[in-house]
Design an enzyme around this catalytic site. Sequence first.
Site, PDB file in Angstrom:
ATOM      1  N   ARG A  46       0.862  -1.187   0.000  1.00 45.50           N
ATOM      2  CA  ARG A  46       0.000   0.000   0.000  1.00 45.50           C
ATOM      3  C   ARG A  46       0.891   1.228   0.000  1.00 45.50           C
ATOM      4  NH1 ARG A  46       2.405   1.978   3.671  1.00 45.50           N
ATOM      5  NH2 ARG A  46       0.841   3.603   3.661  1.00 45.50           N
ATOM      6  N   ALA A  48       0.799   5.118  -2.215  1.00 40.21           N
ATOM      7  CA  ALA A  48       0.622   5.407  -3.635  1.00 40.21           C
ATOM      8  C   ALA A  48       1.802   4.968  -4.533  1.00 40.21           C
ATOM      9  CB  ALA A  48       0.319   6.888  -3.811  1.00 40.21           C
ATOM     10  N   ASP A 226      -1.994  10.845  -2.281  1.00 46.53           N
ATOM     11  CA  ASP A 226      -2.395   9.796  -3.226  1.00 46.53           C
ATOM     12  C   ASP A 226      -2.732  10.363  -4.598  1.00 46.53           C
ATOM     13  OD1 ASP A 226      -2.999   8.566  -0.423  1.00 46.53           O
ATOM     14  OD2 ASP A 226      -2.796   6.926  -1.864  1.00 46.53           O
ATOM     15  N   ASN A 236      -5.406  12.376   0.339  1.00 46.01           N
ATOM     16  CA  ASN A 236      -4.501  11.530   1.125  1.00 46.01           C
ATOM     17  C   ASN A 236      -5.369  10.762   2.122  1.00 46.01           C
ATOM     18  OD1 ASN A 236      -1.792  10.641   1.811  1.00 46.01           O
ATOM     19  ND2 ASN A 236      -2.042  11.761   3.717  1.00 46.01           N
TER      20      ASN A 236
END
Length: 337
Positions: A46, A48, A226, A236
């Site tokens: 996980r 981005a 993100d 985010n």
Amino acid sequence: MLPPALYWQDNRLFILDQRMLPGAVMFLQCRTYEDVAVAIESLAVRGAPAIGIAAAFGIALGASPGRDEARLAAARLALTRPTAVNLFWALARMEKKIASLPDGNIFEGLLAEAEAILEEDAACNRAMGRAGAALLPPDCTVITHCNAGALATGGHGTALGVIRSARDEGKRVKVFSCETRPVLQGARLTVWELMEDGIDVTLICDNMAGALMKKGGIDAVIVGADRIAANGDTANKIGTYSLAVMAARHNIPFYVAAPLSTIDPGLPSGDCIPIEERRAEELKRLPGGGMLPDDYKIWNPAFDVTEAELITAIITERGVLRPPFDEINNLFPREVE
Ligand code: MRU
């Protein structure tokens, strides 16, 4: 020693299973693009940039025997998580490579491209770290949210990369990490990552950040991202927006650290960013091991959007961007038809 989020060996992608942290350091062995897709969906990998890198390797794993298979892999990987644009950035870059490689076995070419994406990400983070460290005073205390560290990237980290670089430059940095409900990336990953690296870190619940800021002594909030829209609005981890509002209230600088691969210049504002909603079970799980009743109604968005006006600066590998973030347009000149 901090393990890498992922690495390639023996024709497999090894992914650090972050669901097991901090209890156990275990790697999943991905032999197919479906293995990679499931690892992304289940949050084994996980963050981005790490999602984008994993997907790039997933396409290489799918590239047997040729272009059509690689494109099938890309289509599957695109369905894994909607918010982090680094995923779609990496898929687009791999698609360019798929199209440009000569007929025949394209695996080696795609693998080389995935490896380049990984190495470039780590280099971007170091550049970002240097740029961001300059913003911090020699003796400082910062708050961070979620995990935007080495575990979420090709190495060094974005928000935690800034902290790491500041420490490496001799600054004394203390970190408060929000636990980051409901998946606890802050408690499980950031605290572990910083402790492994010998950086002073203290865990707080998400709902303690306001009181901590009010008490005084916080020099900055630093988070990752993100997806960043053309106007600087930033998606985010859920809870980031509340931190930004509270930072504004207490006159504390609010910094976003993210590589250009996190910027989506095609989106005019954060209103257009797709926000992932995750399973209710993530919220229903109780700390003691039990579950809340099935009939509880749950809303579980994984991200929120912080408006650009709440952001003091966006730290990128190309330098520090300041409001109103017009520089974003210069960094992504429109392609002339
Ligand atoms: O749901 P996650 O753990 O993938 O969310 C991660 C974040 O929100 C990070 O802050 C962001 O991806 C930046 S990682 C360098």
